[in-house]
Design an enzyme around this catalytic site. Sequence first.
Site, short mmCIF file in Angstrom:
data_model
loop_
_atom_site.label_atom_id
_atom_site.label_comp_id
_atom_site.label_asym_id
_atom_site.label_seq_id
_atom_site.Cartn_x
_atom_site.Cartn_y
_atom_site.Cartn_z
N VAL A 1 -3.67 2.13 8.33
CA VAL A 1 -3.36 1.26 9.82
C VAL A 1 -4.61 0.62 10.22
O VAL A 1 -4.26 -0.50 11.18
CB VAL A 1 -3.14 2.66 10.37
CG1 VAL A 1 -4.52 3.39 10.90
CG2 VAL A 1 -2.81 1.81 11.89
N CYS B 1 -20.41 1.34 -2.46
CA CYS B 1 -18.96 0.46 -2.34
C CYS B 1 -18.58 -0.70 -1.43
O CYS B 1 -17.85 -2.20 -1.72
CB CYS B 1 -18.19 1.31 -2.05
SG CYS B 1 -16.10 0.91 -2.52
N CYS C 1 -14.67 7.12 -1.77
CA CYS C 1 -14.34 5.32 -1.65
C CYS C 1 -13.52 5.20 -2.91
O CYS C 1 -14.07 4.93 -3.91
CB CYS C 1 -15.20 4.41 -1.36
SG CYS C 1 -15.27 3.01 -1.49
#
Length: 373
Positions: free
Chosen positions: A17, A103, A200
């Site tokens: 989202v 990351c 991640c």
Amino acid sequence: MTDNSKIRVVVGMSGGVDSSVTALLLKEQGYDVIGVFMKNWDDTDEFGVCTATEDYKDVAAVADKIGIPYYSVNFEKEYWDRVFEYFLAEYRAGRTPNPDVMCNKEIKFKAFLDYAMTLGADYVATGHYAQVKRDENGTVHMLRGADNGKDQTYFLSQLSQEQLQKTLFPLGHLQKSEVREIAERAGLATAKKKDSTGICFIGEKNFKQFLSQYLPAQKGRMMTIDGRDMGEHAGLMYYTIGQRGGLGIGGQHGGDNQPWFVVGKDLSQNILYVGQGFYHEALMSNSLDASVIHFTREMPEEFTFECTAKFRYRQPDSHVAVHVRGDKAEVVFAEPQRAITPGQAVVFYDGKECLGGGMIDMAYKNGQPCQYI
């Protein structure tokens, strides 16, 4: 007045989202928006869960809804070489790494940024809860997200000034609840999708099972600091400093009913040290050494300053004095801290601004190294 239609922004879209609303807001503000889905892990994995395929479908649905082009790019090799190998090396060394920090530094704001430039990007944007503010000299300052519970500057602390110059964080001024409301009002397919957790880009795997595929576990002895044998541990890599659960010793040893915690590791002897009490003396320290020290804007090679710091995500800030020497620093705490964990990030703040940070190497108590590795 700026004509945003001439400014191209490439949005990293995960199928969640936050990145969906990021793309929507930029589109509504008139920018030339392109969505890019990063595939960073082989989703034909050992559990047969193809989450990336489903996530890409969500990206496509959102991009079609708001009317932007979208692409998929494969960074599996970059992720393996720059993030996952580091992640495994840290565990081999008995540390507890934070792959999200690496990351962001190596994939989302390096490999992805480089790819976005090939698409003619002026900026990249992500769904992180952080803010960027440009001063009169053109320097970009990274500020905490307005939603204190979602602020992600801790994970962005290794970003460079060059990376921040090219980055937008459209959600930085919003609360998470507002982001979901915007998604629902716009009828986005991801409006009610739950937030991702876990490592991640790798997601919600059984961590012990996942890690054991890459690092063979070596069982060993579980001991108290004063030498009592408490049984067997499953492998040092499965435990982190300050951890309570998963020890399997409960309150059965001795008359003290306080819970047991991991208080140290001895990598050379393969011993896991445990102790009773949340504030066990072996868990407390008053300084740390850190390396990979990095600031989000230009700073002197050697200097000393006072600020606040976080030693793990979502913990309250603590007052510290920082002595910087190149890419290393000594961080002295105003008050003793619990469970400072080698491998985790220490992140520095000046009020709302995230100044940068580094990786914790060792904690100290009155100048003596803690038995953490």
